[in-house]
Design an enzyme around this catalytic site. Structure first.
Site, short mmCIF file in Angstrom:
data_model
loop_
_atom_site.label_atom_id
_atom_site.label_comp_id
_atom_site.label_asym_id
_atom_site.label_seq_id
_atom_site.Cartn_x
_atom_site.Cartn_y
_atom_site.Cartn_z
N ASP A 178 48.40 25.73 48.36
CA ASP A 178 47.30 26.70 48.40
C ASP A 178 46.23 26.11 47.49
O ASP A 178 46.41 26.04 46.27
CB ASP A 178 47.78 28.06 47.85
CG ASP A 178 46.67 29.10 47.91
OD1 ASP A 178 45.50 28.74 47.69
OD2 ASP A 178 46.98 30.27 48.16
N HIS A 179 45.12 25.66 48.08
CA HIS A 179 44.18 24.88 47.26
C HIS A 179 43.56 25.71 46.14
O HIS A 179 43.06 25.15 45.16
CB HIS A 179 43.13 24.19 48.14
CG HIS A 179 42.06 25.10 48.66
ND1 HIS A 179 42.24 25.93 49.73
CD2 HIS A 179 40.77 25.29 48.25
CE1 HIS A 179 41.12 26.60 49.97
NE2 HIS A 179 40.21 26.24 49.08
N HIS A 241 45.30 33.02 49.15
CA HIS A 241 44.46 32.85 47.96
C HIS A 241 44.36 34.12 47.10
O HIS A 241 44.57 34.08 45.88
CB HIS A 241 43.05 32.42 48.36
CG HIS A 241 43.00 31.29 49.34
ND1 HIS A 241 43.86 30.21 49.26
CD2 HIS A 241 42.22 31.05 50.43
CE1 HIS A 241 43.59 29.36 50.26
NE2 HIS A 241 42.61 29.85 50.98
C1 BG6 Z 1 40.46 28.33 53.52
C2 BG6 Z 1 40.11 29.24 54.67
O1 BG6 Z 1 41.80 28.48 53.17
O2 BG6 Z 1 39.65 28.65 52.41
C3 BG6 Z 1 38.64 29.13 55.03
O3 BG6 Z 1 40.89 28.90 55.82
C4 BG6 Z 1 37.78 29.34 53.80
O4 BG6 Z 1 38.28 30.06 56.04
C5 BG6 Z 1 38.26 28.48 52.63
O5 BG6 Z 1 36.45 29.01 54.13
C6 BG6 Z 1 37.53 28.85 51.35
O6 BG6 Z 1 37.86 27.93 50.34
P1 BG6 Z 1 36.87 27.67 49.12
O7 BG6 Z 1 37.60 26.72 48.24
O8 BG6 Z 1 35.62 27.09 49.72
O9 BG6 Z 1 36.60 28.98 48.50
#
Ligand code: BG6
Length: 483
Positions: A178-179, A241
């Site tokens: 989960d980034h 997230h």
């Molecule tokens: C991803 C989603 O996990 O996270 C995307 O699939 C979303 O829809 C993205 O745009 C948002 O990530 P960040 O790091 O730009 O907030």
């Protein structure tokens, strides 16, 4: 840093994620010496690329993400990459892949260590996992697998996928990525909560009125309409997230910082997650879809989206725990596409106290995650030239120099996979619990859809989402802090 011997197989080696995130991050880890002489990467995908072509792509990916690089280093790094044209459903292709992996293991003395990375369309994850098992692709050293999101579409499909993966891998070797858990300010939540008496001592229902989490995006669904229409904001952003953030905010203090202890604390908390009833979903959740403008499509008119779609591009909701330090405190969250701006922030709203000055402003602790990294606390003070109380912010903003030092989330998380640290990955029992919550909301919505009266708020693009989200608060004294 040690040089970890490993053969890495990336399913989805010609894809966007590999190009934008994985190759640049691997290069940085190579530059730091974490992987160096004893590693090779096999990129697989359907396209008929050659090793040479993949190496050019890897080199392009590095140039696109780095201002200055040593060309010899880039060349040396790219020479570790191999390409295997691969149809994930074709048994023969796994046999060829295994042969190539073994050859490279010998050539690079990788000691039988294998790392598999699922970076392609999620519908293939189960098939790949099954073939890895059936064709015995795992090596004689360590075997780890990184799985991108979404991990399943609901609890049943997630359980099925987990079964397919655990046929070849132990829970400890499965890295559900989960980034958000690689982001600087998300990693800052635990140290902030547990090292500051100022914060730790007020972390309870006695002092905290509510917590608010906003993951707002300026972009629409862009070219991802096909995927997004089967997912929606709840599955795309809340299931992973937002729930990770909620867990970090509400979990008890772990006994130490080991991965096991951190996961134990999270799991202890999640047992007491309140799963909403259909009535509570109706009352405490708002789903919405963005409308069009002169220059942008309405969600229902986006390419590959069903014109009668009930999929939400926005969701706001509420959750609570019955145990843990903030048991009973309402946690409100919202996320949506085509907001006024990109903003990821957490607001901790403190209760008012009686005071001889009468009305004072509430103390809020705000953690801004994106686009800036900052923490600020609102406090009350004396007005200078008239009676009364004014509000000031105590702000800590990360400087440009500090931000430049922060590694990309993917680099951090890949590093953790190489050194076998699962702290910032999702454990199966956590994921399972998140899906139980999400399924309850999805089921309630599905019933509304079937009854022909779904309440889907329409909202104007590039504003603050549907106004209906202002009505989910428990008391009239609560409102969104970020407006
Ligand atoms: C991803 C989603 O996990 O996270 C995307 O699939 C979303 O829809 C993205 O745009 C948002 O990530 P960040 O790091 O730009 O907030």
């Amino acid at each position: 840093m040690k040089n970890i011997p490993v053969i890495m197989i990336i399913f989805g080696g010609s894809g966007d994620l590999a190009h934008r995130k994985l190759y640049p991050s691997l290069f940085n880890l190579y530059e730091q010496g974490l992987i160096h002489d004893n590693f090779a990467v096999i990129g697989t995908a359907r396209r008929p690329w050659s090793h040479e072509y993949l190496r050019e792509q890897v080199s392009d990916a590095i140039h696109e993400t780095h201002d200055q690089v040593d060309e010899n280093e880039v060349k040396a790094f790219a020479s570790h990459f191999y390409y295997q044209s691969h149809d994930v459903t074709n048994v023969e292709h796994y046999v060829t892949l295994k042969k190539l992996a073994q050859e490279l293991d010998d050539r690079y003395s990788a000691q039988g260590n294998c790392l598999f990375y699922m970076a392609m369309a999620p519908r293939f994850f189960g098939t790949i996992a099954t073939h890895i098992n059936d064709q015995h692709l795992t090596g004689s050293g360590f075997n780890r697998i990184v799985v991108e999101k979404p991990f399943g579409h609901d609890l049943v499909s997630a359980e099925q996928l987990n079964k397919e993966i655990t046929a070849s891998f132990d829970e400890n070797d499965i890295f559900r990525i989960d980034h958000y858990l690689g982001k600087e300010m998300i990693q800052n939540i635990m140290p902030m909560r547990f090292t500051n008496p100022l914060i730790k001592n007020i972390w309870s229902g006695e002092y905290i009125k509510n917590i608010q989490i906003t993951l707002a995006e300026r972009l629409g669904v862009e070219a991802r309409g096909g995927y997004y229409d089967t997912s929606g904001a709840l599955r795309d952003m809340v299931q992973n997230h937002i729930f990770q953030i909620i867990t970090l905010l509400a979990m008890p203090e772990p006994k130490d910082l080991s991965s096991d202890s951190v996961h134990q604390a999270k799991q202890e908390l999640l047992k007491s997650l309140i799963i909403p009833t259909p009535e509570e979903v109706k009352k405490n959740f708002v789903r919405g879809q963005y409308l069009g403008s002169d220059t942008t499509f309405a969600y229902k008119k986006e390419p590959n989206v069903d014109p009668d779609s009930t999929t939400e591009t926005y969701v706001a909701g509420k959750t609570k725990f019955t145990s843990g330090p903030i048991a009973g405190v309402p946690i409100y969250f919202r996320t949506g596409k085509e907001f006024k701006e990109k903003k990821t922030r957490i607001d901790i709203v403190l209760k008012h106290i009686n005071n001889p000055y009468g009305q004072a402003h509430s103390n809020n602790i705000t953690i801004e995650v994106d686009p800036e990294s900052k923490i600020y606390i609102t406090i009350n003070g004396k007005k200078i030239d008239e009676p009364g109380i004014r509000r000031e912010d105590l702000t800590y903003v990360f400087s440009k120099e500090e931000m430049a030092k922060v590694p990309d989330g993917y680099e951090r998380l890949l590093h953790d996979v190489f050194v076998n640290d699962s702290t910032n990955f999702t454990h199966w029992s956590e994921l399972k619990r998140y899906w139980e919550f999400i399924d309850a909301v999805e089921d309630a919505w599905q019933k509304e859809n079937e009854a022909g009266n779904p309440e889907i708020a329409q909202y104007l693009p590039y504003r603050m989402g549907p106004k209906e989200a202002d009505n989910i608060f428990e008391s009239p004294t609560e409102h969104w802090i970020y407006e």
